[in-house]
Design a protein around this motif. Structure first.
Motif, PDB file in Angstrom:
ATOM      1  N   GLU A  18       0.813  -1.221   0.000  1.00  0.00           N
ATOM      2  CA  GLU A  18       0.000   0.000   0.000  1.00  0.00           C
ATOM      3  C   GLU A  18       0.849   1.276   0.000  1.00  0.00           C
ATOM      4  O   GLU A  18       0.427   2.294  -0.540  1.00  0.00           O
ATOM      5  CB  GLU A  18      -0.936   0.017   1.212  1.00  0.00           C
ATOM      6  N   LEU A  19       2.009   1.212   0.631  1.00  0.00           N
ATOM      7  CA  LEU A  19       2.848   2.406   0.769  1.00  0.00           C
ATOM      8  C   LEU A  19       3.897   2.537  -0.323  1.00  0.00           C
ATOM      9  O   LEU A  19       4.623   3.529  -0.366  1.00  0.00           O
ATOM     10  CB  LEU A  19       3.531   2.413   2.142  1.00  0.00           C
ATOM     11  N   HIS A  20       3.963   1.543  -1.202  1.00  0.00           N
ATOM     12  CA  HIS A  20       4.962   1.559  -2.274  1.00  0.00           C
ATOM     13  C   HIS A  20       4.832   2.837  -3.089  1.00  0.00           C
ATOM     14  O   HIS A  20       3.779   3.148  -3.625  1.00  0.00           O
ATOM     15  CB  HIS A  20       4.796   0.328  -3.177  1.00  0.00           C
ATOM     16  N   GLY A  21       5.902   3.599  -3.154  1.00  0.00           N
ATOM     17  CA  GLY A  21       5.916   4.829  -3.937  1.00  0.00           C
ATOM     18  C   GLY A  21       5.315   6.029  -3.239  1.00  0.00           C
ATOM     19  O   GLY A  21       5.298   7.122  -3.798  1.00  0.00           O
ATOM     20  N   ALA A  22       4.819   5.859  -2.032  1.00  0.00           N
ATOM     21  CA  ALA A  22       4.205   6.983  -1.314  1.00  0.00           C
ATOM     22  C   ALA A  22       5.284   7.911  -0.775  1.00  0.00           C
ATOM     23  O   ALA A  22       6.334   7.467  -0.333  1.00  0.00           O
ATOM     24  CB  ALA A  22       3.353   6.472  -0.159  1.00  0.00           C
ATOM     25  N   VAL A  23       5.003   9.193  -0.826  1.00  0.00           N
ATOM     26  CA  VAL A  23       5.911  10.188  -0.275  1.00  0.00           C
ATOM     27  C   VAL A  23       5.556  10.431   1.191  1.00  0.00           C
ATOM     28  O   VAL A  23       6.417  10.502   2.042  1.00  0.00           O
ATOM     29  CB  VAL A  23       5.829  11.512  -1.073  1.00  0.00           C
ATOM     30  N   ASP A  24       4.261  10.537   1.457  1.00  0.00           N
ATOM     31  CA  ASP A  24       3.777  10.816   2.808  1.00  0.00           C
ATOM     32  C   ASP A  24       3.062   9.579   3.340  1.00  0.00           C
ATOM     33  O   ASP A  24       1.924   9.299   2.974  1.00  0.00           O
ATOM     34  CB  ASP A  24       2.833  12.015   2.777  1.00  0.00           C
TER      35      ASP A  24
END
Length: 157
Positions: free
Chosen positions: A121-127
């Motif tokens: 789910e957080l792959h590539g997330a900045v925040d």
């Protein structure tokens, strides 16, 4: 207080656990490793994702003393996961020598499953905080299925 055990984190999830904390100037949404692991275990249990640990992280985060979970009241989550998984209240008994180990083992596997979900789910997330709020919102307000079109074929059988 006697040593009651340690909660371990899989080595392949150690960097994610560190990134999710706000320690050492990081900007993660959680204050401690214990906070991250409990959130991940709850997510893993909700999604019914239980994953064996494999290789254990030896440092950063090293196995977390169970006392850190107890002082925060997280032992309740550990116990609830154990009862839910085993369907046996006796898992809480201190009479059996290894019940504490069994409870921790189940908790660790659900935490590992939850961490796998978070990795995806957080792959590539900045925040990370924003993305976690979106995950929580989607759990709280699940999408309602689209209204089904009226199908006359139901009446032709």
């Amino acid at each position: 207080m006697a040593e009651t055990g340690r909660i371990r984190v899989a080595k392949d999830k150690a960097e994610l656990v560190k990134a999710l904390t706000s320690a050492d100037g990081a900007t993660g949404p959680f204050q401690t490793f214990a906070d991250v692991v409990v959130f991940a275990a709850a997510l893993g249990a909700k999604q019914k994702k239980r994953v064996p640990l494999g290789e254990i992280s030896k440092r950063e985060p090293s196995p977390i003393p169970q006392e850190q979970f107890i002082v925060r009241g997280y032992d309740t989550v550990i116990n609830l996961i154990a009862i839910t998984e085993t369907k046996d209240i006796k898992i809480l008994s201190f009479q059996e020598d290894n019940n504490n180990e069994k409870r921790n083992y189940l908790f660790e596997e659900y935490a590992n499953g939850g961490l796998e979900i978070l990795q995806q789910e957080l792959h590539g997330a900045v925040d990370y905080s924003e993305r976690i709020v979106l995950i929580l919102s989607s759990e709280r307000f699940p999408k309602t299925p689209e209204k089904e079109e009226f199908d006359l074929r139901k009446f032709l059988s």
